[in-house]
Every structure is written in structure tokens, then in C-alpha cells.
Design a protein around this motif. Structure first.
Motif, PDB file in Angstrom:
ATOM      1  N   GLY A  36       4.724   8.886   0.963  1.00 23.09           N
ATOM      2  CA  GLY A  36       4.374   8.752  -0.450  1.00 23.09           C
ATOM      3  C   GLY A  36       3.849  10.093  -0.919  1.00 23.09           C
ATOM      4  O   GLY A  36       3.678  11.017  -0.116  1.00 23.09           O
ATOM      5  N   THR A  40      -1.140   4.240   1.922  1.00 23.73           N
ATOM      6  CA  THR A  40       0.151   3.570   2.103  1.00 23.73           C
ATOM      7  C   THR A  40       0.011   2.501   3.171  1.00 23.73           C
ATOM      8  O   THR A  40      -0.566   2.746   4.229  1.00 23.73           O
ATOM      9  N   ASN A  62      -3.971   5.818  -5.408  1.00 26.97           N
ATOM     10  CA  ASN A  62      -2.581   5.397  -5.597  1.00 26.97           C
ATOM     11  C   ASN A  62      -2.151   4.599  -4.345  1.00 26.97           C
ATOM     12  O   ASN A  62      -2.373   5.028  -3.226  1.00 26.97           O
ATOM     13  N   TRP A 102       0.812   2.601  -2.155  1.00 28.70           N
ATOM     14  CA  TRP A 102       2.215   2.297  -1.841  1.00 28.70           C
ATOM     15  C   TRP A 102       2.237   1.254  -0.731  1.00 28.70           C
ATOM     16  O   TRP A 102       1.333   1.225   0.120  1.00 28.70           O
ATOM     17  N   ASP A 151       0.801   0.209  -6.609  1.00 26.47           N
ATOM     18  CA  ASP A 151       1.568   0.986  -7.575  1.00 26.47           C
ATOM     19  C   ASP A 151       3.058   0.949  -7.266  1.00 26.47           C
ATOM     20  O   ASP A 151       3.882   0.810  -8.162  1.00 26.47           O
ATOM     21  N   VAL A 152       3.371   1.118  -5.988  1.00 25.80           N
ATOM     22  CA  VAL A 152       4.781   1.273  -5.610  1.00 25.80           C
ATOM     23  C   VAL A 152       5.083   0.416  -4.379  1.00 25.80           C
ATOM     24  O   VAL A 152       4.286   0.361  -3.440  1.00 25.80           O
ATOM     25  N   ILE A 191      12.633   2.171  -4.114  1.00 26.44           N
ATOM     26  CA  ILE A 191      11.252   2.561  -4.398  1.00 26.44           C
ATOM     27  C   ILE A 191      10.961   2.026  -5.800  1.00 26.44           C
ATOM     28  O   ILE A 191      11.552   2.477  -6.780  1.00 26.44           O
ATOM     29  N   ASP A 211       8.553   0.773  -9.036  1.00 26.79           N
ATOM     30  CA  ASP A 211       7.297   0.862  -9.785  1.00 26.79           C
ATOM     31  C   ASP A 211       6.827  -0.575 -10.047  1.00 26.79           C
ATOM     32  O   ASP A 211       7.372  -1.270 -10.923  1.00 26.79           O
ATOM     33  N   ILE A 215      12.434   3.629  -9.045  1.00 27.13           N
ATOM     34  CA  ILE A 215      12.163   5.049  -9.297  1.00 27.13           C
ATOM     35  C   ILE A 215      12.707   5.942  -8.174  1.00 27.13           C
ATOM     36  O   ILE A 215      12.496   7.148  -8.170  1.00 27.13           O
TER      37      ILE A 215
END
Ligand code: SF4
Length: 168
Positions: A18, A70, A96, A98, A126-127, A152, A154, A167
Motif C-alpha cells: 500500500g 495493511t 489509512n 488497506w 479505505d481500500v 484495488i 476504494d 482504483i
């Protein structure tokens, strides 16, 4: 609530899971059995190590170099209650988040209707990088994923607009 998580390992300052410098938690336990899986030792639900989540969270929050976290595996979805708890704490700190999973996003949307932990986990990430690793679709040049079927996504926008926003 039991504040533990069963992990196969931790990458403390990763640049490859990420964007930015991230702490990576590898969940122990996975049912997908993808041919050519890179981490077969993470499949057993009895392996790895049981860890205290509050300590894991504090250790991340104490490191100002980290831009995100992540969740990888194994499959974090199989321990959604634990990863949702950690995701909530990291989101509060504006990190953030993932998450990798062998499930498709569509499948998780279905599961979250009945499973509050999956819903909470999705609402705090987020992802999502979704889907099983498919050896026939393997491509080593892909960034942040192993095979072309994986997406991937969003998650925030996808949940907000009711459409899957890919994304990468
Ligand atoms: S989902 Fe990931 S950990 Fe699980 S079998 Fe597939 S590649 Fe391996």
C-alpha cells in the motif's frame, strides 16, 4: 470482547503493501486454498501466534513514521471481529487502512448484511484488494496485487455511491 488476534506475522515498516510506510498485520487462517499461494503456512487456523490487539495498536500509534496499516494474510475477513476492532482504533488516529482478502467485494457486501463485524471492518477501511490469487492470471508487474482478477477498490466511495469504484 476478547481483545486478541491470531497473526502469522507482522511487517513493521513496509513500503510494498500500500502507499507510504505501513505496518502490515498478516492474519493467520485462510480457507481459499488458491493454487500457487505465496503464504501456505498462513492457512491453518491453529498456527501463528495469538496477540494482544491493544498492544499492537499502541505500538502503531507510537510510531509517527507510519502513514497507514495493511491487513493481509491469510484472510483477515475470517477474524473480522478483531480486525474491525483494530480498524476502528486506527481510523480514529487518521491512519489509512488497506485490507487484502480472498473474497470478492460483492461477496462481502452480501455477508455484511448479516455479519456486523464484517460491516464494521468495511466501514472503517479505505481500500480493499479483493479476490483469490489466480495463478493463470498471475502478473508480477502488477502493483499491490498478484493476479489480474484482483481489484484495488476504494471502499469508502463504493459504499457511498453503491457502485464498485476500482482504483487499480
Ligand atoms: S487468499 Fe491469499 S492466503 Fe489465502 S490461499 Fe489465496 S493467496 Fe493464499
Amino acid at each position: 470482547m476478547n481483545k486478541t488476534v491470531r497473526l502469522a506475522g507482522i511487517a513493521y515498516e513496509s513500503l510494498v503493501n500500500g502507499p507510504g510506510m505501513r505496518r502490515v498485520f498478516f492474519a493467520q487462517g485462510c480457507k481459499h486454498k488458491c493454487e500457487g499461494c505465496f503464504n501456505p503456512e498462513t492457512h491453518s487456523f491453529d498456527g501463528g501466534e495469538i496477540m494482544d490487539m491493544d498492544k499492537l495498536i499502541k505500538d502503531v500509534l507510537d510510531n509517527p513514521m507510519l502513514k497507514g496499516v495493511t491487513f493481509s494474510g491469510g484472510d483477515p475477513i475470517e477474524q473480522a471481529h478483531s480486525f474491525a476492532y483494530m480498524a476502528k482504533a486506527f481510523k480514529k488516529a487518521n491512519l489509512n487502512i488497506w485490507c487484502y482478502t480472498g473474497y470478492t467485494f460483492e461477496k462481502l457486501l452480501e455477508l455484511m448484511k448479516k455479519n456486523e463485524n464484517i460491516r464494521m471492518l468495511l466501514n472503517n477501511m479505505d481500500v480493499l484488494v479483493d479476490g483469490r490469487f489466480e495463478i493463470m492470471n498471475r502478473n508480477e508487474e502488477l502493483k499491490f496485487k498478484g493476479s489480474t482478477n484482483q481489484r484495488i477498490i476504494d471502499v469508502k466511495k463504493s459504499l457511498e455511491y453503491g457502485n464498485i469504484i476500482v482504483i487499480g
